[in-house]
Scaffold this active site. Structure first.
Site, PDB file in Angstrom:
ATOM      1  N   TYR A 129      -3.007   0.352  -3.132  1.00 22.47           N
ATOM      2  CA  TYR A 129      -4.199   0.874  -2.468  1.00 22.47           C
ATOM      3  C   TYR A 129      -3.777   1.807  -1.340  1.00 22.47           C
ATOM      4  O   TYR A 129      -2.624   1.788  -0.895  1.00 22.47           O
ATOM      5  CB  TYR A 129      -5.089  -0.265  -1.951  1.00 22.47           C
ATOM      6  CG  TYR A 129      -4.423  -1.135  -0.919  1.00 22.47           C
ATOM      7  CD1 TYR A 129      -4.536  -0.852   0.442  1.00 22.47           C
ATOM      8  CD2 TYR A 129      -3.674  -2.239  -1.295  1.00 22.47           C
ATOM      9  CE1 TYR A 129      -3.912  -1.644   1.399  1.00 22.47           C
ATOM     10  CE2 TYR A 129      -3.052  -3.037  -0.349  1.00 22.47           C
ATOM     11  CZ  TYR A 129      -3.176  -2.735   0.981  1.00 22.47           C
ATOM     12  OH  TYR A 129      -2.558  -3.511   1.925  1.00 22.47           O
TER      13      TYR A 129
ATOM     14  N   SER B 207       0.787  -1.233   0.000  1.00 22.22           N
ATOM     15  CA  SER B 207       0.000   0.000   0.000  1.00 22.22           C
ATOM     16  C   SER B 207       0.818   1.281   0.000  1.00 22.22           C
ATOM     17  O   SER B 207       2.035   1.267  -0.012  1.00 22.22           O
ATOM     18  CB  SER B 207      -0.963   0.041   1.183  1.00 22.22           C
ATOM     19  OG  SER B 207      -0.253   0.247   2.388  1.00 22.22           O
TER      20      SER B 207
END
Length: 118
Positions: free
Chosen positions: A58, A25
């Site tokens: 993400y 991430s």
């Protein structure tokens, strides 16, 4: 038919950290996320201005007003602290939505403080 368009971007943010020992991430300052209308867990593209890397990951919410832009996990190998990155989100729009859509562009300074929002 839906078409994919730029929804928002944080332009030329400075990478503050790269944490290889974390589970994937990008951690982004919550203030920047709100300004760019990016949500936690949303998929984003990362474009590294310094080395040309382009990849997807993400978002994890970072502390407000911290200036945090930290690439985590495998993505940490693609950047260096101090690199300039463009963080991009997209939206799938209908033909009617396309007619009035204007993306949000968040400009930041060297410390990732917001200087302008377009």
């Amino acid at each position: 038919m839906l078409q994919e368009f730029l929804f928002s971007k944080i332009h030329r943010a400075t990478v503050t950290d790269a944490n290889l020992n974390y589970v994937g991430s990008i951690t982004i300052d919550e203030t920047l996320m709100k300004a760019a209308k990016i949500r936690e867990w949303q998929k984003v593209d990362i474009l590294d201005v310094n080395n040309g890397e382009r990849f997807q990951t993400y978002v994890i919410k970072g502390n407000q007003n911290s200036g945090c832009i930290c690439l985590n996990g495998a993505a940490a190998r693609k950047v260096q602290p101090g690199d300039k990155v463009i963080i991009v989100s997209y939206a799938s729009l209908t033909p009617d939505e396309i007619k009035t859509h204007k993306p949000t562009v968040v400009m930041v300074d060297e410390k990732n403080n917001i200087t302008e929002i377009h």
